[in-house]
Design an enzyme around this catalytic site. Structure first.
Site, PDB file in Angstrom:
ATOM      1  N   SER A 144      91.165  96.446  66.688  1.00 15.15           N
ATOM      2  CA  SER A 144      92.594  96.426  66.998  1.00 15.15           C
ATOM      3  C   SER A 144      93.352  95.498  66.067  1.00 15.15           C
ATOM      4  CB  SER A 144      92.826  96.010  68.447  1.00 15.15           C
ATOM      5  OG  SER A 144      92.005  94.945  68.792  1.00 15.15           O
ATOM      6  N   HIS A 165      92.022 103.719  65.503  1.00 18.64           N
ATOM      7  CA  HIS A 165      92.443 102.812  66.566  1.00 18.64           C
ATOM      8  C   HIS A 165      93.039 103.585  67.741  1.00 18.64           C
ATOM      9  CE1 HIS A 165      95.116  99.360  68.129  1.00 18.64           C
ATOM     10  NE2 HIS A 165      93.918  99.276  68.638  1.00 18.64           N
ATOM     11  N   GLU A 177      95.853 105.717  65.732  1.00 20.03           N
ATOM     12  CA  GLU A 177      96.214 105.178  64.420  1.00 20.03           C
ATOM     13  C   GLU A 177      95.036 105.386  63.471  1.00 20.03           C
ATOM     14  OE1 GLU A 177      99.349 101.580  65.492  1.00 20.03           O
ATOM     15  OE2 GLU A 177      97.210 101.093  65.495  1.00 20.03           O
ATOM     16  N   ASN A 215      99.986  97.287  67.536  1.00 22.60           N
ATOM     17  CA  ASN A 215      99.698  95.901  67.930  1.00 22.60           C
ATOM     18  C   ASN A 215     100.558  94.879  67.194  1.00 22.60           C
ATOM     19  OD1 ASN A 215      97.955  96.515  69.938  1.00 22.60           O
ATOM     20  ND2 ASN A 215      96.092  96.146  68.764  1.00 22.60           N
TER      21      ASN A 215
HETATM   22  N1  3HC Z   1      91.674 108.612  83.047  1.00 19.56           N
HETATM   23  C1  3HC Z   1      92.306 109.741  83.324  1.00 19.56           C
HETATM   24  N2  3HC Z   1      93.557 109.797  83.814  1.00 19.56           N
HETATM   25  C2  3HC Z   1      94.178 108.615  84.026  1.00 19.56           C
HETATM   26  C3  3HC Z   1      93.581 107.364  83.723  1.00 19.56           C
HETATM   27  C4  3HC Z   1      92.268 107.396  83.224  1.00 19.56           C
HETATM   28  N3  3HC Z   1      91.595 106.284  82.896  1.00 19.56           N
HETATM   29  N4  3HC Z   1      94.462 106.382  83.999  1.00 19.56           N
HETATM   30  C5  3HC Z   1      95.583 106.964  84.440  1.00 19.56           C
HETATM   31  N5  3HC Z   1      95.415 108.321  84.451  1.00 19.56           N
HETATM   32  C6  3HC Z   1      96.388 109.343  84.833  1.00 19.56           C
HETATM   33  C7  3HC Z   1      96.551 109.387  86.339  1.00 19.56           C
HETATM   34  O1  3HC Z   1      95.631 110.287  86.939  1.00 19.56           O
HETATM   35  C8  3HC Z   1      97.970 109.870  86.483  1.00 19.56           C
HETATM   36  O2  3HC Z   1      98.042 111.265  86.387  1.00 19.56           O
HETATM   37  P1  3HC Z   1      99.184 112.071  87.201  1.00 19.56           P
HETATM   38  O3  3HC Z   1     100.491 111.534  86.675  1.00 19.56           O
HETATM   39  O4  3HC Z   1      98.965 113.478  86.847  1.00 19.56           O
HETATM   40  O5  3HC Z   1      98.924 111.744  88.615  1.00 19.56           O
HETATM   41  C9  3HC Z   1      98.671 109.307  85.254  1.00 19.56           C
HETATM   42  O6  3HC Z   1      97.659 108.974  84.301  1.00 19.56           O
HETATM   43  C10 3HC Z   1      99.464 108.079  85.588  1.00 19.56           C
HETATM   44  O7  3HC Z   1      98.608 107.115  86.201  1.00 19.56           O
HETATM   45  P2  3HC Z   1      98.929 106.310  87.521  1.00 19.56           P
HETATM   46  O8  3HC Z   1      99.740 107.162  88.453  1.00 19.56           O
HETATM   47  O9  3HC Z   1      97.643 105.737  88.025  1.00 19.56           O
HETATM   48  O10 3HC Z   1      99.751 105.060  87.091  1.00 19.56           O
HETATM   49  P3  3HC Z   1     100.953 104.931  86.095  1.00 19.56           P
HETATM   50  O11 3HC Z   1     101.943 106.025  86.275  1.00 19.56           O
HETATM   51  O12 3HC Z   1     101.376 103.521  86.237  1.00 19.56           O
HETATM   52  O13 3HC Z   1     100.289 105.099  84.653  1.00 19.56           O
HETATM   53  C11 3HC Z   1      99.394 104.154  82.722  1.00 19.56           C
HETATM   54  C12 3HC Z   1      99.263 104.301  84.231  1.00 19.56           C
HETATM   55  C13 3HC Z   1      99.102 105.509  82.049  1.00 19.56           C
HETATM   56  C14 3HC Z   1      98.346 103.156  82.306  1.00 19.56           C
HETATM   57  C15 3HC Z   1     100.855 103.697  82.376  1.00 19.56           C
HETATM   58  O14 3HC Z   1     101.213 102.620  83.164  1.00 19.56           O
HETATM   59  C16 3HC Z   1     101.025 103.322  80.922  1.00 19.56           C
HETATM   60  O15 3HC Z   1     101.202 104.179  80.072  1.00 19.56           O
HETATM   61  N6  3HC Z   1     100.984 102.009  80.647  1.00 19.56           N
HETATM   62  C17 3HC Z   1     101.093 101.489  79.289  1.00 19.56           C
HETATM   63  C18 3HC Z   1      99.741 101.517  78.647  1.00 19.56           C
HETATM   64  C19 3HC Z   1      99.770 101.012  77.251  1.00 19.56           C
HETATM   65  O16 3HC Z   1     100.771 100.569  76.722  1.00 19.56           O
HETATM   66  N7  3HC Z   1      98.597 101.059  76.608  1.00 19.56           N
HETATM   67  C20 3HC Z   1      98.441 100.541  75.270  1.00 19.56           C
HETATM   68  C21 3HC Z   1      97.912  99.171  75.365  1.00 19.56           C
HETATM   69  S1  3HC Z   1      97.661  98.444  73.752  1.00 19.56           S
HETATM   70  C22 3HC Z   1      96.143  98.964  73.306  1.00 19.56           C
HETATM   71  O17 3HC Z   1      95.425  99.653  74.013  1.00 19.56           O
HETATM   72  C23 3HC Z   1      95.691  98.561  71.941  1.00 19.56           C
HETATM   73  C24 3HC Z   1      94.543  97.608  72.016  1.00 19.56           C
HETATM   74  O18 3HC Z   1      94.083  97.430  70.686  1.00 19.56           O
HETATM   75  C25 3HC Z   1      94.931  96.255  72.565  1.00 19.56           C
END
Ligand code: 3HC
Length: 310
Positions: A144, A165, A177, A215
């Site tokens: 990352s 990524h 990415e 990031n």
């Molecule tokens: N597997 C499959 N499906 C999943 C899942 C998983 N692990 N996690 C969530 N989902 C699905 C759920 O089933 C749900 O589907 P539906 O809408 O059809 O019911 C949908 O995604 C939404 O999930 P939730 O209802 O549980 O909860 P949210 O609406 O709060 O969504 C989230 C959760 C998708 C994590 C959302 O909050 C989000 O997009 N958050 C931001 C995440 C983000 O920014 N990630 C990047 C982080 S930085 C990174 O990773 C880089 C690293 O290098 C640090």
């Protein structure tokens, strides 16, 4: 809304792009990211070997993959129970696991490394597998924030080395990415882009710069939000609510920091601080260091800046 739907549909695509020449993938590291990458490849029809040194980690990874596939199948197949079951069992059956890293790369088209963010560990891994993997195998790191060029420097295949990524949660986040170093060949880059599409992601290209695109923008934002909370300008809840309702973020920045994990964010910031000590955006956060020291890494351990029901 229409765009969101199109992108999401692509993210859960179950078909392999015709252009994709990668049929077998080896993922090294059975944590959250490695499992997610293994899952999206398997659900796209590719055979996957997931490697970790620890059998328990691999067992947890397979459980996690199955649970995630259930969530996806529920959406894809709604009332078609048999089809949903077949989708899950087919994908799970394409994932084999191994604790023998050298054996696992003897016959594979692509290796994606998703181990700890430590240069020495990545160097050891890639130098170990470089002499064993077929010449044509492409190596990739899901780092990352470390330099992909530096990671690849221990191999004799710098032209067949690329950064891939992914984002957490991998099955849901549509972005990939693709990090192209100055040594990455056109052929490797093109194959990496095609592979990204074949696993349902939307690939973007970035040079090998610290933090790449997401990031580099996101981590300073998360840290600035924590600094704002620490100054007492607003509470964690209010900062998160503000960014959700005022900027349309799915999670507020402090919530997201908990979700990403403070071990990950801190190691990114500390690495950048070492390289660029005068940039105030990369100044490590005392409160985050303290949380990490106490093992409060965020949602995955049940506590970070917030508390969670495990
Ligand atoms: N597997 C499959 N499906 C999943 C899942 C998983 N692990 N996690 C969530 N989902 C699905 C759920 O089933 C749900 O589907 P539906 O809408 O059809 O019911 C949908 O995604 C939404 O999930 P939730 O209802 O549980 O909860 P949210 O609406 O709060 O969504 C989230 C959760 C998708 C994590 C959302 O909050 C989000 O997009 N958050 C931001 C995440 C983000 O920014 N990630 C990047 C982080 S930085 C990174 O990773 C880089 C690293 O290098 C640090």
């Amino acid at each position: 809304m229409a765009l969101r739907f199109t992108l999401f549909s692509r993210a859960v695509s179950t078909s392999v792009s015709n252009m994709n020449s990668i049929k077998h993938v080896t993922i090294i590291g059975g944590g959250l990211m490695g499992s997610g990458i293994a899952q999206v490849a398997a659900q796209s029809g590719q055979n996957v070997t997931l490697v970790d040194v620890n059998d328990d980690v691999l067992r947890n990874s397979k459980n996690g993959i199955e649970k995630s596939l259930q969530r996806i199948a529920k959406k894809l197949y709604k009332d078609k129970e048999l089809e949903a079951k077949k989708f899950i069992t087919d994908a799970v059956s394409r994932v084999s696991t191994s604790t023998k890293i050298k054996d696992a790369v003897k016959s594979t088209d692509l290796v994606v490394e998703a181990i700890v963010e430590k240069m020495e560990a990545k160097h050891k891994l890639f130098s170990d597998i470089d002499s064993v993997a077929p010449e044509s195998t492409i190596f990739a790191s899901n780092t990352s924030s470390l330099s992909v060029t530096e990671i690849s420097s221990v191999t004799k295949r710098k032209d067949r080395f690329v950064g891939l990524h992914f984002f957490n949660p991998v099955p849901v986040m549509k972005l990939l990415e693709v990090i192209r170093t100055v040594d990455t060949s056109d052929d490797t880059y093109n194959k990496a882009m095609e592979w990204g599409k074949s696993v349902g992601k939307v690939p973007i290209t970035c040079k090998d710069t610290p933090g790449f695109v997401v990031n580099r923008l996101l981590v300073p934002l998360l840290c600035e939000a924590v600094r704002m909370m620490e100054r007492g300008d607003a509470s964690a809840r209010d900062i998160d609510t503000a960014m959700k309702l005022g900027a349309g973020y799915p999670m507020g920045p402090i919530e997201l920091a908990d979700f990403v994990g403070h071990d990950t964010t801190l190691s990114i910031v500390e690495g950048w601080h070492k390289k660029f000590p005068s940039n105030p955006l990369f100044e490590p956060l005392k409160s985050m260091q303290e949380l990490v020291k106490q093992g409060k890494l965020g949602a995955k351990t049940g506590e970070g800046y917030y508390k969670y029901n495990k």
